[in-house]
Structure formats: structure tokens, C-alpha cells
Write a protein that holds these residues in place. Sequence first.
Motif, short mmCIF file in Angstrom:
data_model
loop_
_atom_site.label_atom_id
_atom_site.label_comp_id
_atom_site.label_asym_id
_atom_site.label_seq_id
_atom_site.Cartn_x
_atom_site.Cartn_y
_atom_site.Cartn_z
N LEU A 76 0.84 -1.20 0.00
CA LEU A 76 0.00 0.00 0.00
C LEU A 76 0.87 1.25 0.00
CD1 LEU A 76 -3.11 0.70 2.22
CD2 LEU A 76 -1.20 2.29 2.26
N PHE A 77 1.87 1.28 0.85
CA PHE A 77 2.73 2.45 1.01
C PHE A 77 3.41 2.82 -0.31
CE2 PHE A 77 6.73 4.53 2.02
CZ PHE A 77 6.36 5.49 2.94
N PHE A 78 4.04 1.85 -0.95
CA PHE A 78 4.81 2.14 -2.16
C PHE A 78 3.91 2.32 -3.38
CE2 PHE A 78 8.16 0.23 0.50
CZ PHE A 78 9.09 1.27 0.43
N PHE A 79 2.81 1.58 -3.43
CA PHE A 79 1.87 1.73 -4.55
C PHE A 79 1.28 3.14 -4.56
CE2 PHE A 79 -2.59 1.73 -5.93
CZ PHE A 79 -2.45 1.33 -7.24
N VAL A 80 0.81 3.60 -3.40
CA VAL A 80 0.21 4.92 -3.32
C VAL A 80 1.24 6.01 -3.63
CG1 VAL A 80 -0.78 6.61 -1.72
CG2 VAL A 80 -1.64 4.26 -1.74
N GLY A 81 2.45 5.85 -3.08
CA GLY A 81 3.50 6.83 -3.35
C GLY A 81 3.78 6.96 -4.83
N ALA A 82 3.88 5.83 -5.53
CA ALA A 82 4.15 5.85 -6.97
C ALA A 82 2.99 6.47 -7.73
CB ALA A 82 4.42 4.43 -7.46
N PHE A 83 1.76 6.13 -7.35
CA PHE A 83 0.59 6.67 -8.04
C PHE A 83 0.52 8.18 -7.91
CE2 PHE A 83 -3.82 8.15 -7.87
CZ PHE A 83 -4.29 7.73 -9.10
N PHE A 84 0.77 8.70 -6.70
CA PHE A 84 0.62 10.13 -6.48
C PHE A 84 1.78 10.95 -7.01
CE2 PHE A 84 -2.98 9.11 -3.84
CZ PHE A 84 -3.79 10.22 -4.02
N VAL A 85 2.89 10.34 -7.37
CA VAL A 85 3.92 11.07 -8.11
C VAL A 85 3.32 11.56 -9.42
CG1 VAL A 85 6.07 10.86 -9.41
CG2 VAL A 85 5.94 9.97 -7.09
N GLY A 86 2.66 10.66 -10.14
CA GLY A 86 2.03 11.03 -11.40
C GLY A 86 0.84 11.94 -11.22
N ILE A 225 -10.66 10.23 -0.90
CA ILE A 225 -9.48 9.45 -0.54
C ILE A 225 -9.83 8.42 0.53
CG2 ILE A 225 -7.31 9.64 0.77
CD1 ILE A 225 -6.70 12.14 -0.92
N GLY A 226 -10.63 8.84 1.51
CA GLY A 226 -11.01 7.90 2.57
C GLY A 226 -11.80 6.72 2.03
N ILE A 227 -12.79 6.99 1.18
CA ILE A 227 -13.61 5.91 0.64
C ILE A 227 -12.81 5.02 -0.29
CG2 ILE A 227 -15.60 5.38 -0.82
CD1 ILE A 227 -16.98 7.84 0.27
N LEU A 228 -12.01 5.62 -1.18
CA LEU A 228 -11.22 4.82 -2.11
C LEU A 228 -10.13 4.04 -1.39
CD1 LEU A 228 -10.90 7.28 -5.13
CD2 LEU A 228 -12.25 5.17 -5.00
N GLY A 229 -9.64 4.58 -0.28
CA GLY A 229 -8.67 3.82 0.51
C GLY A 229 -9.28 2.53 1.01
N ARG A 230 -10.52 2.61 1.49
CA ARG A 230 -11.19 1.42 2.02
C ARG A 230 -11.62 0.46 0.92
NH1 ARG A 230 -16.58 -0.33 3.79
NH2 ARG A 230 -16.27 -1.71 5.59
N ARG A 231 -12.08 0.98 -0.20
CA ARG A 231 -12.69 0.14 -1.23
C ARG A 231 -11.74 -0.29 -2.34
NH1 ARG A 231 -17.51 -2.42 -0.18
NH2 ARG A 231 -18.77 -1.10 1.19
N PHE A 232 -10.65 0.46 -2.53
CA PHE A 232 -9.75 0.13 -3.63
C PHE A 232 -8.32 -0.13 -3.16
CE2 PHE A 232 -6.70 1.44 -6.95
CZ PHE A 232 -7.01 0.49 -7.91
N VAL A 233 -7.71 0.83 -2.48
CA VAL A 233 -6.29 0.72 -2.16
C VAL A 233 -6.01 -0.42 -1.19
CG1 VAL A 233 -4.27 1.92 -1.24
CG2 VAL A 233 -5.93 3.16 -2.62
N GLN A 234 -6.75 -0.48 -0.09
CA GLN A 234 -6.50 -1.52 0.90
C GLN A 234 -6.81 -2.92 0.36
OE1 GLN A 234 -8.00 1.78 4.02
NE2 GLN A 234 -8.62 -0.30 4.52
N PRO A 235 -7.96 -3.15 -0.29
CA PRO A 235 -8.20 -4.49 -0.87
C PRO A 235 -7.19 -4.86 -1.94
CG PRO A 235 -10.25 -3.26 -0.70
CD PRO A 235 -9.15 -2.29 -0.41
N LEU A 236 -6.77 -3.90 -2.77
CA LEU A 236 -5.78 -4.20 -3.80
C LEU A 236 -4.46 -4.60 -3.17
CD1 LEU A 236 -4.87 -4.26 -6.76
CD2 LEU A 236 -4.32 -1.81 -6.54
#
Length: 250
Positions: A76-86, A225-236
Motif C-alpha cells: 500500500l505504502f509504495f503503490f500509493v506513493g508511486a501513483f501520487f507522483v504522477g 481518498i477515505g472511501i477509495l482507501g477502504r474500497r480500492f487501495v486496501q483491498p488491492l
Amino acid sequence: MQMLQACIGWKQELDTAGAIGMNLHGKSVMRLTVLASFAMTLTTIRLVDDSRLVAAALLPLWFLMLRPLQRAEWILFFFVGAFFVGQNYAVLSAGGFAFRQKDIFLMPYYEPLLWGYWFLNISRFAAEPAGQINLHWRAFLGVVATAAMFTMFGANSDRLLLGTLASSTLLLVLFHEPADVRQGLYALVLGFAIEYFGVSQGFWSYPKSDMLGMPYWFATMWFSIGILGRRFVQPLAQWLARQATAAQGN
């Protein structure tokens, strides 16, 4: 015999109550630790001028305060970091906001790390059991809709507000369990603290200030961000962690 059965029943109820109490205590301790790590993160950014030193200080701080990190949390940590660079670069290039320090891709060195930490903070504060939410196609739709608003309207604050209102409404139509709303509201409160800290200390600024140096769309962004964190980022992240574990087993 009836008295024995009654005693056994009382013991089971006490054990259940004790387990619930320990679980609630554990969640409370975790949430206090998360809030303490947040306060120390902002303090470090405020006191240390060199963004490289900030990045070097924050990583061990988070590791020590939030340990142990599970494999899914590292992902989660590295995926989100890479996504938000773009994502950040697209909005920064369009003039949606600007950092005072422009070290890499128009942002400080520590900025990608911060996004990984913000999502980890939100996930830890929610304190939901791993694997409780399955990844669903609706989550992909929500991510695409939300990202599209910032890509298309990042240069225009008023249009971005309308766009993110639409995408946030879509997210609530797709995901409206009480836990979704709670996580969205926590992210909103967290985001307000982050944004107010950043603009009041001069770390970043917005071309249009609607409230306390911030545009109104900060609220829809952080709620999403809160909703997508629960429904997309964390499950992924949890799905990727399971795939990595299975691959190691083979």
C-alpha cells in the motif's frame, strides 16, 4: 447440573466480553499511536528545512511507531506513493497548486512518501480486519472517475470543485456503508489538518483561496481518498500480498 451449565455460560460470556474489551483497547492504542505519529510527522516537516533530511527522518519514524508493518501495508505504502507522483505532477503542471520546494517533479523529495503514509494512517485508524473488503469493479470505476476530475479540471478550481462533487457523489452511490462514511470523514478531518498546516506554514499554496488558504475542493478530495482507501487501495494491497505469498509458496 443446571448450576454447572449456568457457570459455564457465565464464563463464556465473560470470555467474550473480555475479548471484546481487549479488542477495543487494542484499537484505541493503535489509534492513539497513529495520531502521535501524525503529530510527529508534521513536527519533523516544520523543524527540518532540508527535504532530503525530512525524508530520511520520516521513514524510520513511521517504521518504529507503526511496526510491525504487514506485507500488504508495505505494498500500500509504495503503490500509493508511486501513483501520487504522477497524479500530483499532473495537477502541479496544470497550476492547480504549487510547492515552495521543487526538488523532483515539482515537489519536495518527501512528498511521495507522505502520500503512502497518509493512506497508511487512514487504514490503521480504521482498524478493520484484513480481508474484510473484497476488490470490486465498482472500486475501479470510482478511481477512474476521481482521477479524471483532477486530470481534466486541475487548472480550474471552480470546475474542479464541481467535478469532485460529482465524483464524490458517485462514490457515495457506489459505497455507502457506515464504515465507508466513517473512513471518508476521518480522511476529511485528517486532510483539513494537513492542508491547513501546509498552507499556513507556506509549504504549498493554491492559486485560489476559498477558506483559510485552501480551495473548497480539498474537502471532496480528502473525503474521496477515505472511501477509495477502504474500497480500492486496501483491498488491492491485500490481494497483491496474497499473490506474493502464494508465489513464494510455489
